[in-house]
Scaffold this active site. Sequence first.
Site, PDB file in Angstrom:
ATOM      1  N   HIS A 117      48.117  48.774  30.933  1.00 17.65           N
ATOM      2  CA  HIS A 117      47.906  49.911  31.814  1.00 17.65           C
ATOM      3  C   HIS A 117      48.840  51.050  31.422  1.00 17.65           C
ATOM      4  O   HIS A 117      49.823  50.856  30.697  1.00 17.65           O
ATOM      5  CB  HIS A 117      48.130  49.503  33.267  1.00 17.65           C
ATOM      6  CG  HIS A 117      47.031  48.649  33.815  1.00 17.65           C
ATOM      7  ND1 HIS A 117      46.873  48.387  35.160  1.00 17.65           N
ATOM      8  CD2 HIS A 117      46.003  48.005  33.204  1.00 17.65           C
ATOM      9  CE1 HIS A 117      45.817  47.618  35.351  1.00 17.65           C
ATOM     10  NE2 HIS A 117      45.277  47.368  34.179  1.00 17.65           N
ATOM     11  N   GLU A 154      51.099  52.731  32.962  1.00 21.34           N
ATOM     12  CA  GLU A 154      52.500  52.597  33.337  1.00 21.34           C
ATOM     13  C   GLU A 154      53.266  51.715  32.353  1.00 21.34           C
ATOM     14  O   GLU A 154      54.423  51.997  32.011  1.00 21.34           O
ATOM     15  CB  GLU A 154      52.625  52.009  34.751  1.00 21.34           C
ATOM     16  CG  GLU A 154      51.974  52.858  35.829  1.00 21.34           C
ATOM     17  CD  GLU A 154      50.546  52.456  36.131  1.00 21.34           C
ATOM     18  OE1 GLU A 154      50.166  52.459  37.320  1.00 21.34           O
ATOM     19  OE2 GLU A 154      49.803  52.138  35.174  1.00 21.34           O
ATOM     20  N   CYS A 214      51.345  46.438  37.771  1.00 28.90           N
ATOM     21  CA  CYS A 214      52.222  47.507  37.281  1.00 28.90           C
ATOM     22  C   CYS A 214      53.419  47.724  38.202  1.00 28.90           C
ATOM     23  O   CYS A 214      54.484  48.147  37.747  1.00 28.90           O
ATOM     24  CB  CYS A 214      51.435  48.799  37.141  1.00 28.90           C
ATOM     25  SG  CYS A 214      50.210  48.733  35.809  1.00 28.90           S
ATOM     26  N   THR A 264      10.380  70.756  27.577  1.00 33.20           N
ATOM     27  CA  THR A 264      11.210  69.767  26.889  1.00 33.20           C
ATOM     28  C   THR A 264      10.623  69.293  25.566  1.00 33.20           C
ATOM     29  O   THR A 264      11.324  68.672  24.775  1.00 33.20           O
ATOM     30  CB  THR A 264      11.422  68.532  27.781  1.00 33.20           C
ATOM     31  OG1 THR A 264      10.150  67.918  28.049  1.00 33.20           O
ATOM     32  CG2 THR A 264      12.081  68.924  29.093  1.00 33.20           C
ATOM     33  N   ALA A 265       9.354  69.562  25.334  1.00 33.90           N
ATOM     34  CA  ALA A 265       8.701  69.152  24.089  1.00 33.90           C
ATOM     35  C   ALA A 265       7.370  69.879  23.981  1.00 33.90           C
ATOM     36  O   ALA A 265       6.808  70.336  24.980  1.00 33.90           O
ATOM     37  CB  ALA A 265       8.469  67.636  24.071  1.00 33.90           C
ATOM     38  N   TRP A 291      14.419  69.469  16.816  1.00 32.62           N
ATOM     39  CA  TRP A 291      15.337  69.461  17.950  1.00 32.62           C
ATOM     40  C   TRP A 291      15.183  70.781  18.689  1.00 32.62           C
ATOM     41  O   TRP A 291      15.106  71.848  18.063  1.00 32.62           O
ATOM     42  CB  TRP A 291      16.783  69.275  17.497  1.00 32.62           C
ATOM     43  CG  TRP A 291      17.044  67.964  16.868  1.00 32.62           C
ATOM     44  CD1 TRP A 291      17.169  67.711  15.543  1.00 32.62           C
ATOM     45  CD2 TRP A 291      17.239  66.716  17.542  1.00 32.62           C
ATOM     46  NE1 TRP A 291      17.441  66.388  15.339  1.00 32.62           N
ATOM     47  CE2 TRP A 291      17.482  65.742  16.553  1.00 32.62           C
ATOM     48  CE3 TRP A 291      17.233  66.326  18.883  1.00 32.62           C
ATOM     49  CZ2 TRP A 291      17.721  64.410  16.860  1.00 32.62           C
ATOM     50  CZ3 TRP A 291      17.471  65.005  19.187  1.00 32.62           C
ATOM     51  CH2 TRP A 291      17.713  64.067  18.192  1.00 32.62           C
ATOM     52  N   LEU A 306      19.470  55.109  22.160  1.00 31.59           N
ATOM     53  CA  LEU A 306      20.391  55.404  23.260  1.00 31.59           C
ATOM     54  C   LEU A 306      21.788  54.821  23.021  1.00 31.59           C
ATOM     55  O   LEU A 306      22.414  54.271  23.924  1.00 31.59           O
ATOM     56  CB  LEU A 306      19.832  54.910  24.601  1.00 31.59           C
ATOM     57  CG  LEU A 306      18.584  55.629  25.103  1.00 31.59           C
ATOM     58  CD1 LEU A 306      18.182  55.103  26.474  1.00 31.59           C
ATOM     59  CD2 LEU A 306      18.785  57.144  25.156  1.00 31.59           C
ATOM     60  N   ARG A 316      26.587  57.886  19.014  1.00 36.24           N
ATOM     61  CA  ARG A 316      26.735  58.126  17.576  1.00 36.24           C
ATOM     62  C   ARG A 316      28.146  58.676  17.339  1.00 36.24           C
ATOM     63  O   ARG A 316      28.399  59.883  17.419  1.00 36.24           O
ATOM     64  CB  ARG A 316      25.653  59.090  17.102  1.00 36.24           C
ATOM     65  CG  ARG A 316      24.245  58.527  17.309  1.00 36.24           C
ATOM     66  CD  ARG A 316      23.193  59.340  16.579  1.00 36.24           C
ATOM     67  NE  ARG A 316      22.926  60.624  17.200  1.00 36.24           N
ATOM     68  CZ  ARG A 316      22.037  60.828  18.177  1.00 36.24           C
ATOM     69  NH1 ARG A 316      21.336  59.807  18.669  1.00 36.24           N
ATOM     70  NH2 ARG A 316      21.842  62.043  18.682  1.00 36.24           N
ATOM     71  N   THR A 359       9.082  62.319  34.810  1.00 35.84           N
ATOM     72  CA  THR A 359       8.716  61.514  35.981  1.00 35.84           C
ATOM     73  C   THR A 359       9.912  60.773  36.556  1.00 35.84           C
ATOM     74  O   THR A 359      10.199  60.867  37.759  1.00 35.84           O
ATOM     75  CB  THR A 359       7.606  60.519  35.614  1.00 35.84           C
ATOM     76  OG1 THR A 359       6.468  61.233  35.111  1.00 35.84           O
ATOM     77  CG2 THR A 359       7.182  59.709  36.840  1.00 35.84           C
TER      78      THR A 359
END
Length: 385
Positions: free
Chosen positions: A62, A64, A96, A174-175, A183, A217, A220, A321
């Site tokens: 931790h 401390e 601690c 979005t697309a 992108w 997901l 990176r 959605t």
Amino acid sequence: MKILTSQQLIGSFADWPSHMQRSIELAATVFNTTPNPRVGCVIVKDGQIVGEGWHSAAGQKHAEIVALERAGELANSSTAFVSLEPCAHTGRTPPCTKALIGAGIGQVVIASVDPDERVSGRGIAALESANIEVFQLKDFDEKARAINPGFFKRHELGVPFVRLKLAMSIDGRTALSNGESKWITSAEARRDVQKLRAKSCAIVTGMGTVLLDNPALTVRTKELGLDEEQLEKNKISLSEGPIRVVVGDHKKIPDTAKIIATPGSVKLFTSRCNAGEVKYANNVEVIPVDSDQERVNLRSVLVFLASQTKCNEVLVEAGPTLSAEFIKRKLVDEFIVYSAPKILGSDSRPLISLTGLSSLDDAINFSIKEVTEVGSDIKTTFIPN
């Protein structure tokens, strides 16, 4: 415990706010310490910092303890500034409070009281019983909570802190209609998203996104832009990565989907009526939960993540959605939108699929928390009203 504000501190105490601010900055250098909170500690003697520390990952020392080791004998009769009340229980590491008492610390100054029922006030009591003065700088309480929003929310309300992230063109798309989206936003915005992922204990998406975009997901790491010191601080949490969560009918996921083919923990939440047996790799778990109007009950998902995986912060990266469902169910704590200076046209895919509003009084309202420029894009953080 004595509760003070910065305005009350004069003379030799005037530097206390800067030391407390430093402890909070140290805590914030680590992306993810789940299930533990992010904590920083600064040890000061005769007005000089003699030791600093931060908690890097669950099971590790931790803040401390790290600070005490760096201070050595100078810790005796010093003042410890800690962003959160020191723990007084034995978990994966010793308490601690015992180490602070053993080092001969004279005073402990905290920013916030720990909401964990195993600690909450017990750390303060243990220190005071050893004749150590304990102070709270009250005007740092909000800052301390801000670096651990999920830890506080999980212990106080039983659910994690939820961030919803979306990226769009300036006309709210979005697309393209054919699904092309790579992108819309800049490399700098995408790097910023990787930092959101790194801060998260779990990343949630829907079945539609899995089938359309086939995302992994993962975090990176190379895109985070970290130097060697930052990589070292975060090497444990980055090596483990967040849990990846898919909501929907798990039987639709193909064997080739990146989200289940990529190493790391995956949890597939499906409604009980769809919970048929499908064999997956050992890293994939199917979790049946209650349904809500034929949809997976999202609150049940969040309760599971908080109670069973001790998840503090969740990032939702989903389509229009599922994103709308999180918003409608009032489950979003922060709504982050990256806006790119592009126009995609009215036949492109919308940001949010929300219908049924017949009056502006029915609109779901947010307040703007922060607006920043990220590369060529604008990042806006909204919070619910």
